[in-house]
Design an enzyme around this catalytic site. Structure first.
Site, PDB file in Angstrom:
ATOM      1  N   TYR A 126       7.807  -8.068   3.852  1.00  0.00           N
ATOM      2  CA  TYR A 126       7.475  -8.096   2.690  1.00  0.00           C
ATOM      3  C   TYR A 126       6.717  -9.076   1.973  1.00  0.00           C
ATOM      4  O   TYR A 126       6.981 -10.169   2.206  1.00  0.00           O
ATOM      5  CB  TYR A 126       8.892  -7.751   1.617  1.00  0.00           C
ATOM      6  CG  TYR A 126       8.327  -7.691   0.138  1.00  0.00           C
ATOM      7  CD1 TYR A 126       7.625  -6.593  -0.320  1.00  0.00           C
ATOM      8  CD2 TYR A 126       8.397  -8.702  -0.421  1.00  0.00           C
ATOM      9  CE1 TYR A 126       7.190  -6.473  -1.700  1.00  0.00           C
ATOM     10  CE2 TYR A 126       8.154  -8.944  -1.791  1.00  0.00           C
ATOM     11  CZ  TYR A 126       7.445  -7.626  -2.419  1.00  0.00           C
ATOM     12  OH  TYR A 126       7.143  -7.674  -3.704  1.00  0.00           O
TER      13      TYR A 126
ATOM     14  N   HIS B 100      -2.379  -9.243 -11.223  1.00  0.00           N
ATOM     15  CA  HIS B 100      -1.364  -9.598 -11.962  1.00  0.00           C
ATOM     16  C   HIS B 100      -1.762 -10.596 -13.073  1.00  0.00           C
ATOM     17  O   HIS B 100      -0.828 -10.790 -13.975  1.00  0.00           O
ATOM     18  CB  HIS B 100      -0.356 -10.369 -10.977  1.00  0.00           C
ATOM     19  CG  HIS B 100       0.495  -9.264 -10.443  1.00  0.00           C
ATOM     20  ND1 HIS B 100      -0.005  -8.510  -9.498  1.00  0.00           N
ATOM     21  CD2 HIS B 100       1.885  -9.369  -9.732  1.00  0.00           C
ATOM     22  CE1 HIS B 100       0.854  -7.583  -8.531  1.00  0.00           C
ATOM     23  NE2 HIS B 100       2.097  -8.398  -8.925  1.00  0.00           N
TER      24      HIS B 100
ATOM     25  N   ASN C 190       6.084 -16.063  -7.679  1.00  0.00           N
ATOM     26  CA  ASN C 190       7.322 -15.491  -7.909  1.00  0.00           C
ATOM     27  C   ASN C 190       8.325 -16.773  -8.290  1.00  0.00           C
ATOM     28  O   ASN C 190       8.400 -17.791  -7.596  1.00  0.00           O
ATOM     29  CB  ASN C 190       7.767 -15.154  -6.451  1.00  0.00           C
ATOM     30  CG  ASN C 190       7.918 -13.776  -6.690  1.00  0.00           C
ATOM     31  OD1 ASN C 190       8.589 -13.052  -7.405  1.00  0.00           O
ATOM     32  ND2 ASN C 190       7.649 -13.155  -5.231  1.00  0.00           N
TER      33      ASN C 190
ATOM     34  N   TYR D   1      32.739 -27.077 -47.314  1.00  0.00           N
ATOM     35  CA  TYR D   1      32.669 -27.004 -45.798  1.00  0.00           C
ATOM     36  C   TYR D   1      31.388 -27.384 -45.329  1.00  0.00           C
ATOM     37  O   TYR D   1      31.419 -28.185 -44.349  1.00  0.00           O
ATOM     38  CB  TYR D   1      32.580 -25.553 -45.497  1.00  0.00           C
ATOM     39  CG  TYR D   1      34.035 -24.943 -45.678  1.00  0.00           C
ATOM     40  CD1 TYR D   1      34.992 -25.554 -46.338  1.00  0.00           C
ATOM     41  CD2 TYR D   1      34.196 -23.629 -45.356  1.00  0.00           C
ATOM     42  CE1 TYR D   1      36.387 -24.893 -46.327  1.00  0.00           C
ATOM     43  CE2 TYR D   1      35.407 -22.980 -45.337  1.00  0.00           C
ATOM     44  CZ  TYR D   1      36.338 -23.531 -45.785  1.00  0.00           C
ATOM     45  OH  TYR D   1      37.526 -23.081 -45.807  1.00  0.00           O
TER      46      TYR D   1
ATOM     47  N   ARG E 109      32.174 -31.327 -45.279  1.00  0.00           N
ATOM     48  CA  ARG E 109      33.524 -31.617 -44.581  1.00  0.00           C
ATOM     49  C   ARG E 109      33.532 -31.147 -43.297  1.00  0.00           C
ATOM     50  O   ARG E 109      34.114 -31.975 -42.214  1.00  0.00           O
ATOM     51  CB  ARG E 109      34.708 -30.890 -45.510  1.00  0.00           C
ATOM     52  CG  ARG E 109      36.052 -31.255 -45.187  1.00  0.00           C
ATOM     53  CD  ARG E 109      37.284 -30.863 -45.618  1.00  0.00           C
ATOM     54  NE  ARG E 109      37.043 -29.740 -46.631  1.00  0.00           N
ATOM     55  CZ  ARG E 109      37.642 -28.603 -46.875  1.00  0.00           C
ATOM     56  NH1 ARG E 109      38.701 -28.490 -46.053  1.00  0.00           N
ATOM     57  NH2 ARG E 109      37.482 -27.863 -48.014  1.00  0.00           N
TER      58      ARG E 109
ATOM     59  N   PHE F 172      14.433 -14.974  -8.059  1.00  0.00           N
ATOM     60  CA  PHE F 172      13.327 -14.901  -9.162  1.00  0.00           C
ATOM     61  C   PHE F 172      13.825 -14.633 -10.612  1.00  0.00           C
ATOM     62  O   PHE F 172      13.257 -14.803 -11.582  1.00  0.00           O
ATOM     63  CB  PHE F 172      12.138 -14.251  -8.551  1.00  0.00           C
ATOM     64  CG  PHE F 172      12.484 -12.749  -8.133  1.00  0.00           C
ATOM     65  CD1 PHE F 172      13.072 -11.921  -9.154  1.00  0.00           C
ATOM     66  CD2 PHE F 172      12.274 -12.474  -6.954  1.00  0.00           C
ATOM     67  CE1 PHE F 172      13.461 -10.499  -8.769  1.00  0.00           C
ATOM     68  CE2 PHE F 172      13.001 -11.121  -6.317  1.00  0.00           C
ATOM     69  CZ  PHE F 172      13.352 -10.225  -7.272  1.00  0.00           C
TER      70      PHE F 172
ATOM     71  N   GLU G 233      11.740  -2.477  -9.644  1.00  0.00           N
ATOM     72  CA  GLU G 233      12.140  -3.890 -10.592  1.00  0.00           C
ATOM     73  C   GLU G 233      12.986  -3.221 -11.689  1.00  0.00           C
ATOM     74  O   GLU G 233      12.332  -3.140 -12.866  1.00  0.00           O
ATOM     75  CB  GLU G 233      11.118  -4.726 -10.990  1.00  0.00           C
ATOM     76  CG  GLU G 233      10.478  -5.355  -9.916  1.00  0.00           C
ATOM     77  CD  GLU G 233       8.912  -5.828  -9.521  1.00  0.00           C
ATOM     78  OE1 GLU G 233       8.546  -5.888 -11.043  1.00  0.00           O
ATOM     79  OE2 GLU G 233       8.503  -6.183  -8.785  1.00  0.00           O
TER      80      GLU G 233
END
Length: 510
Positions: A56, A86, A198, A282, A285, A331, A416
């Site tokens: 792959y 991409h 990646n 608060y 404090r 990844f 994915e």
């Protein structure tokens, strides 16, 4: 922080401090061991190609196209197609610091020797970083698995001499920017496009810078709270050590100790020693009980971050010692996504409690000060809208703190099918930190004005920090343009000079 002129990247021991040095302009170099591991990793890829083994990302398509076998004569085209397709990000470009950080992070991961890149291309990445090259990387488009694909593809496209780079705030041809710096475009061979994209380096770069800046706010949060307590004529007794050792969270102990020392030797506090007030609110404090957990959370996030930036996040992973590649999921950005979501929540609380103190400073029903911290109220509005600005920022943070890591959306035809949204978490964290710093700047101005109105000496450790504020921002005796004053106060927080001044009197703060 290393004091060397260059940071050596080994893939093993990069720290956030050294990463920030690189982000701010320091050079980075590949360590000797990294050269060996990178070469060994590439030799495995070359052998697989030579033996026509199907792996792959080396000789197959990507994502849902993983079952498509690519012929040997198109393996180079496969890598170029990967990067061009991409590079599909959108939105504002990452600034130079973030780009330098992600380039260094990617180089550090490649140096581990699990990616199969040729050393010449890793050297080219470092040469671009060290030359000051600013790639055009849109900040939107990553879902955080398979890593930061879109933004890292934009980086790689720039290194190929394609697309746009940044120069003087403008988009310019990347090829020209490389040429200007004497850099040749990289060429891609089998597996190398995938090796560049990646991983979790964009979320790590954006979130890492935010983490650095968030940690710098911790001491400031205690310092400014001490100033507000003085302006509101509170007591430091709630910070007495034995109270906090009875609970023993480290962050709480550190914050309480800071406040105790910052408030030592105060004329204001001596002046109301017998005023009859039993307890402060608060927001005064319980400062250690709120600031402390923020400290502990950021310590945890730092540990997660430094593990991640020294981890191999490629796919498939090249196992040089076994002579093979194996597909996995390193990844996936869930570790950073959850950590940055947690960090955003923790830092936002610093502003939440600060805004309540600003309200008390401005509200005459809750203090002994002039309404909205200005004489002749009505004619003057004073800090009325500065408080509104703080409230707006705090409210905005509530939306930004919605955890990105609980979301997922299926991509790549369900190949994915669970993603981290880690880069969204990092960007949200970054924006929260900016908002918090601005709220703290407003509290700083309000506390300084309150002490001015009291006309008494605050604690010794607060006097020089207040003098530094007054060098930049005059007291508010009547209304004037407010935005510049807030900006000046924010710049003081970013410079660190207030902490240096306080520590010169009370010792190093936690």
């Amino acid at each position: 922080m290393s004091q060397t002129s260059k940071i050596e990247l080994t893939g093993q021991d990069l720290t956030l401090a050294d990463l920030m040095r690189i982000a701010e302009g320091c050079d980075a170099v590949l360590g000797e061991q990294g050269q060996i591991t990178v070469d060994a990793s590439r030799a495995v890829v070359d052998k697989i190609i030579e033996e026509n083994e199907v792996v792959y990302g080396v000789n197959t398509g990507f994502g849902n196209f993983a079952d498509v076998i690519i012929p040997e004569d198109k393996l180079t085209q496969l890598q170029y197609n990967l990067i061009r397709s991409h590079a599909a990000g959108v939105g504002a470009p990452l600034d130079l610091r973030a780009c330098r950080a992600l380039m260094a992070l990617r180089a550090n991961v490649l140096a581990k020797g699990f990616s199969g890149i040729r050393r010449a291309n890793l050297d080219a990445l470092l040469a671009a970083l060290n030359s000051g090259f600013h790639p055009f990387i849109p900040e939107q488009g990553s879902v955080g698995a398979s890593g930061d694909l879109a933004p890292l593809a934009h980086l790689t496209l720039n290194l190929m001499g394609e697309g746009h780079a940044m120069a003087d705030g403008r988009r310019v041809p990347a090829a020209g920017e490389l040429e200007k710096r004497g850099l040749a475009p990289i060429t891609l061979q089998a597996k190398e496009g995938l090796a560049f994209i990646n991983g979790t380096q964009v979320m790590a770069a954006v979130g890492g810078i935010a983490l650095w800046e968030a940690r710098s706010l911790l001491k400031h949060a205690d310092l400014i709270a001490a100033m507000s307590l003085e302006a509101l004529q509170g007591t430091r007794q709630a910070f007495y050590q034995k109270i906090h050792t009875a609970r023993a969270h480290q962050g709480q102990l550190h914050s309480a100790d800071n406040l105790w020392r910052l408030l030592d030797d105060s004329e204001i506090m001596r002046g109301h020693a017998n005023c009859g007030r039993v307890q402060d609110s608060y927001s005064l404090r319980c400062v250690p009980q709120v600031h402390g957990p923020a400290r502990d959370t950021l310590d945890h996030v730092l540990r997660v971050f430094e593990i991640e930036i020294n981890s191999a996040t490629d796919n498939p992973m090249v196992l040089a010692d076994e002579g093979r590649l194996i597909s996995g999921g390193n990844f996936h950005g869930e570790s950073l996504a959850m950590a940055f979501d947690f960090a955003a929540i923790a830092v936002a609380e610093l502003a939440n409690i600060a805004e309540r103190r600003i309200e008390r400073l401005c509200n005459p029903d809750l203090s002994a000060l002039d309404a909205f911290l200005v004489p002749e109220g009505g004619l003057n509005s004073g800090f009325m809208i500065a408080h509104c600005t703080a409230a707006a920022l705090v409210s905005e943070n509530k939306s930004l703190c919605h955890p990105a890591s609980v979301d997922s959306i299926s991509t790549s035809a369900a190949k994915e099918d669970h993603v981290s949204m880690g880069t969204i978490a990092a960007r949200q964290f970054r924006d929260v930190v900016t908002n918090v710093r601005r709220v703290m700047a407003i509290e700083l101005l309000g506390a300084a004005q309150g002490i001015h109105l009291l006309k008494k000496q605050p604690a010794a450790a607060l006097q020089q920090p207040l003098a530094l504020v007054r060098e930049k921002v005059a007291p508010w005796d009547e209304d004037r343009y407010m935005a510049d004053d807030i900006e000046a106060a924010e710049a003081l927080l970013q410079s660190g000079v207030l902490i240096e001044a306080a520590e010169a009197r009370c010792g190093t703060l936690h």
